[in-house]
Structure formats: C-alpha cells, structure tokens
Design a protein around this motif. Structure first.
Motif, PDB file in Angstrom:
ATOM      1  N   LYS A 181       0.859  -1.178   0.000  1.00 31.05           N
ATOM      2  CA  LYS A 181       0.000   0.000   0.000  1.00 31.05           C
ATOM      3  C   LYS A 181       0.890   1.220   0.000  1.00 31.05           C
ATOM      4  CE  LYS A 181      -4.033  -1.851   2.350  1.00 31.05           C
ATOM      5  NZ  LYS A 181      -4.975  -1.650   3.449  1.00 31.05           N
ATOM      6  N   GLN A 182       0.554   2.196  -0.833  1.00 27.29           N
ATOM      7  CA  GLN A 182       1.286   3.453  -0.844  1.00 27.29           C
ATOM      8  C   GLN A 182       0.418   4.520  -1.476  1.00 27.29           C
ATOM      9  OE1 GLN A 182       4.698   2.226  -3.293  1.00 27.29           O
ATOM     10  NE2 GLN A 182       4.146   3.872  -4.644  1.00 27.29           N
ATOM     11  N   SER A 183       0.943   5.722  -1.515  1.00 24.88           N
ATOM     12  CA  SER A 183       0.219   6.842  -2.086  1.00 24.88           C
ATOM     13  C   SER A 183       1.095   7.507  -3.134  1.00 24.88           C
ATOM     14  CB  SER A 183      -0.142   7.828  -0.973  1.00 24.88           C
ATOM     15  OG  SER A 183      -1.049   8.771  -1.437  1.00 24.88           O
ATOM     16  N   GLN A 184       0.514   7.791  -4.282  1.00 29.18           N
ATOM     17  CA  GLN A 184       1.230   8.436  -5.368  1.00 29.18           C
ATOM     18  C   GLN A 184       0.707   9.852  -5.557  1.00 29.18           C
ATOM     19  OE1 GLN A 184       3.824   6.032  -5.793  1.00 29.18           O
ATOM     20  NE2 GLN A 184       3.793   7.066  -7.739  1.00 29.18           N
ATOM     21  N   ALA A 216      -4.550   7.386 -13.890  1.00 27.70           N
ATOM     22  CA  ALA A 216      -5.089   8.464 -13.048  1.00 27.70           C
ATOM     23  C   ALA A 216      -4.942   9.821 -13.738  1.00 27.70           C
ATOM     24  CB  ALA A 216      -4.385   8.481 -11.692  1.00 27.70           C
ATOM     25  N   GLN A 217      -3.807  10.068 -14.367  1.00 28.40           N
ATOM     26  CA  GLN A 217      -3.617  11.335 -15.076  1.00 28.40           C
ATOM     27  C   GLN A 217      -4.648  11.493 -16.182  1.00 28.40           C
ATOM     28  OE1 GLN A 217       0.497  10.947 -16.253  1.00 28.40           O
ATOM     29  NE2 GLN A 217       1.249  11.957 -14.417  1.00 28.40           N
ATOM     30  N   SER A 218      -4.877  10.445 -16.947  1.00 25.78           N
ATOM     31  CA  SER A 218      -5.863  10.494 -18.027  1.00 25.78           C
ATOM     32  C   SER A 218      -7.270  10.718 -17.479  1.00 25.78           C
ATOM     33  CB  SER A 218      -5.833   9.201 -18.842  1.00 25.78           C
ATOM     34  OG  SER A 218      -4.605   9.057 -19.498  1.00 25.78           O
ATOM     35  N   LEU A 249      -3.231   9.865  -4.639  1.00 28.88           N
ATOM     36  CA  LEU A 249      -3.870   8.640  -5.103  1.00 28.88           C
ATOM     37  C   LEU A 249      -3.374   7.455  -4.261  1.00 28.88           C
ATOM     38  CD1 LEU A 249      -5.640   7.178  -7.278  1.00 28.88           C
ATOM     39  CD2 LEU A 249      -3.493   6.842  -8.545  1.00 28.88           C
ATOM     40  N   PRO A 250      -4.157   7.051  -3.256  1.00 26.64           N
ATOM     41  CA  PRO A 250      -3.767   5.867  -2.481  1.00 26.64           C
ATOM     42  C   PRO A 250      -3.953   4.629  -3.359  1.00 26.64           C
ATOM     43  CG  PRO A 250      -5.491   7.129  -1.356  1.00 26.64           C
ATOM     44  CD  PRO A 250      -5.356   7.664  -2.734  1.00 26.64           C
ATOM     45  N   ILE A 251      -2.943   3.766  -3.402  1.00 25.70           N
ATOM     46  CA  ILE A 251      -3.036   2.559  -4.219  1.00 25.70           C
ATOM     47  C   ILE A 251      -2.667   1.325  -3.411  1.00 25.70           C
ATOM     48  CG2 ILE A 251      -2.624   3.735  -6.413  1.00 25.70           C
ATOM     49  CD1 ILE A 251       0.272   2.743  -6.295  1.00 25.70           C
ATOM     50  N   LYS A 252      -3.175   0.196  -3.875  1.00 20.58           N
ATOM     51  CA  LYS A 252      -2.864  -1.098  -3.295  1.00 20.58           C
ATOM     52  C   LYS A 252      -2.376  -1.978  -4.444  1.00 20.58           C
ATOM     53  CE  LYS A 252      -6.292  -3.763  -2.129  1.00 20.58           C
ATOM     54  NZ  LYS A 252      -7.412  -4.421  -1.442  1.00 20.58           N
ATOM     55  N   ILE A 253      -1.216  -2.608  -4.277  1.00 18.75           N
ATOM     56  CA  ILE A 253      -0.644  -3.461  -5.311  1.00 18.75           C
ATOM     57  C   ILE A 253      -0.570  -4.887  -4.789  1.00 18.75           C
ATOM     58  CG2 ILE A 253       1.365  -3.901  -6.769  1.00 18.75           C
ATOM     59  CD1 ILE A 253       2.006  -0.901  -6.525  1.00 18.75           C
ATOM     60  N   GLU A 254      -1.101  -5.812  -5.571  1.00 15.61           N
ATOM     61  CA  GLU A 254      -1.100  -7.210  -5.183  1.00 15.61           C
ATOM     62  C   GLU A 254      -0.552  -8.072  -6.317  1.00 15.61           C
ATOM     63  OE1 GLU A 254      -4.543  -8.352  -2.443  1.00 15.61           O
ATOM     64  OE2 GLU A 254      -5.461  -6.979  -3.887  1.00 15.61           O
ATOM     65  N   SER A 262      -9.083   3.619  -4.442  1.00 12.38           N
ATOM     66  CA  SER A 262     -10.451   3.876  -4.007  1.00 12.38           C
ATOM     67  C   SER A 262     -11.291   4.435  -5.162  1.00 12.38           C
ATOM     68  CB  SER A 262     -10.457   4.850  -2.829  1.00 12.38           C
ATOM     69  OG  SER A 262      -9.817   6.057  -3.198  1.00 12.38           O
ATOM     70  N   TRP A 263     -10.648   4.965  -6.188  1.00  9.63           N
ATOM     71  CA  TRP A 263     -11.322   5.461  -7.393  1.00  9.63           C
ATOM     72  C   TRP A 263     -11.562   4.241  -8.280  1.00  9.63           C
ATOM     73  CZ3 TRP A 263      -8.893   9.948 -10.716  1.00  9.63           C
ATOM     74  CH2 TRP A 263      -9.852  10.434 -11.615  1.00  9.63           C
ATOM     75  N   LYS A 264     -12.794   3.756  -8.315  1.00  7.08           N
ATOM     76  CA  LYS A 264     -13.103   2.476  -8.950  1.00  7.08           C
ATOM     77  C   LYS A 264     -12.685   2.400 -10.416  1.00  7.08           C
ATOM     78  CE  LYS A 264     -16.680   1.405  -5.713  1.00  7.08           C
ATOM     79  NZ  LYS A 264     -18.014   0.971  -5.439  1.00  7.08           N
ATOM     80  N   GLU A 265     -12.699   3.520 -11.129  1.00  5.07           N
ATOM     81  CA  GLU A 265     -12.305   3.526 -12.537  1.00  5.07           C
ATOM     82  C   GLU A 265     -10.793   3.504 -12.718  1.00  5.07           C
ATOM     83  OE1 GLU A 265     -14.448   5.867 -11.276  1.00  5.07           O
ATOM     84  OE2 GLU A 265     -16.329   5.204 -12.155  1.00  5.07           O
TER      85      GLU A 265
END
Length: 80
Positions: free
Chosen positions: A3-6, A52-54, A13-18, A30-33
């Motif tokens: 988990k980290q934030s970009q 996210a930028q797009s 943008l908090p993200i989770k990488i698995e 958390s942004w479903k799209e």
C-alpha cells in the motif's frame, strides 16, 4: 500486498498493489475507474499513475468531480 500513495497532478492517489496468479501485479485504488496491471511493481505504479492522469484530465474536461483528495487538503488533515 503493498500500500502506498502516489502524487498525481495536485491529487493524492492511495493505491494497493497485489501479485497476480500466473505473474504480474494489479494496482487498485479507491477510485473504482482507476486500476492497472503490470509485469513488475514499478511498471504497475507507472501504469496506474498514467491511468489516473488520463482520468483527471477527462473529468476536468467533462466538469466532473474528481474523487480524490488534493495534496493541500491532505496536508492540512494530517497536521491536525
């Protein structure tokens, strides 16, 4: 799971990488799209940042509310 934030433009943008079965990684937020996958963690982070930028540009053009905290707002919240 990582988990980290970009930082994307002026947003956090908090993200989770698995890791994925069969190889590679999947990043979600958390942004479903806003999600992406890649062969390495670094590639996955680059991909979700580009998505996210797009999305931010598209939402701004369409006059839609961007469902992320601005960096200014999150700094104020963290300092309280």
């Amino acid at each position: 799971m990582l988990k980290q934030s970009q930082k994307v433009f002026e947003y956090e943008l908090p993200i989770k990488i698995e890791p994925q079965k069969g190889g590679g990684f999947m990043a979600t937020s958390s942004w479903k799209e806003c999600y992406a996958q890649g062969d390495s963690i670094d590639e996955t982070i680059l991909e979700i940042t580009a998505v996210a930028q797009s999305l931010i540009e598209l939402y701004k053009e369409e006059g839609l509310t961007i469902p992320l905290k601005t960096l200014k707002a999150s700094k104020v919240i963290n300092s309280i």
